[in-house]
Design an enzyme around this catalytic site. Structure first.
Site, PDB file in Angstrom:
ATOM      1  N   HIS A  54       0.839  -1.192   0.000  1.00  0.00           N
ATOM      2  CA  HIS A  54       0.000   0.000   0.000  1.00  0.00           C
ATOM      3  C   HIS A  54       0.879   1.249   0.000  1.00  0.00           C
ATOM      4  O   HIS A  54       2.085   1.175   0.187  1.00  0.00           O
ATOM      5  CB  HIS A  54      -0.931   0.016   1.222  1.00  0.00           C
ATOM      6  CG  HIS A  54      -0.218   0.143   2.533  1.00  0.00           C
ATOM      7  ND1 HIS A  54       0.143  -0.963   3.269  1.00  0.00           N
ATOM      8  CD2 HIS A  54       0.190   1.216   3.218  1.00  0.00           C
ATOM      9  CE1 HIS A  54       0.761  -0.548   4.359  1.00  0.00           C
ATOM     10  NE2 HIS A  54       0.799   0.768   4.357  1.00  0.00           N
ATOM     11  N   ALA A  55       0.225   2.372  -0.207  1.00  0.00           N
ATOM     12  CA  ALA A  55       0.844   3.691  -0.060  1.00  0.00           C
ATOM     13  C   ALA A  55      -0.039   4.501   0.869  1.00  0.00           C
ATOM     14  O   ALA A  55      -1.228   4.203   1.035  1.00  0.00           O
ATOM     15  CB  ALA A  55       0.963   4.384  -1.416  1.00  0.00           C
TER      16      ALA A  55
END
Length: 143
Positions: A54-55
């Site tokens: 994820h970011a």
């Protein structure tokens, strides 16, 4: 933005003596460029597990393998690199808006993560295609 401007490998001082090792990490710009709002750690993963994926739109992170080792792939939508965390004095600072994958955990790995913000699921980008679209919409990625 250049990927090398979005992460930094930090070697923290060791204040150990004959009694053992002591590593100190201070926030608010002393050792890392943020005030620590959250801490968590990952353990019990093995070499086949991939974490992260994820970011974060706003949150910055510092990752330290306080035991064992792991690898971190960081990606800004244009380029990527892999950093091996294999010393308890070694930290990896990650700015916001970076995609991260943590993997190849040794059997004794304990990965400590310090974060600049409290958890907010709305600021996570958990799909890589959506991450790329977000970067484009923010003007951070040319088509």
């Amino acid at each position: 933005m250049n990927l090398k401007d979005q992460y930094k490998v930090i070697e923290f001082p060791d204040f150990g003596d004959e009694r053992g090792n002591l590593v100190v990490i201070e926030g608010e710009g002393i050792d890392i460029p943020f005030d620590i709002k959250r801490a968590f750690y990952i353990y019990g993963s093995d070499s086949t597990v991939v974490r992260g994926q994820h970011a974060n739109k706003e949150t910055e992170f510092l990752l330290v393998n306080v035991a064992g080792s792991s690898k971190v792939k960081v990606d800004n939508g244009k380029e990527s690199t892999i950093i091996e965390l294999n010393r308890p004095r070694m930290g990896l600072y990650l700015s916001n808006k970076l995609w991260k994958d943590m993997y190849d955990f040794s059997a004794d790995s304990v990965l400590l993560v310090l974060a600049s913000r409290h958890y907010d699921g709305k600021e996570y980008l958990r799909n890589y295609d959506e991450y790329i679209e977000y970067l484009k919409n923010e003007g951070l990625l040319n088509e």
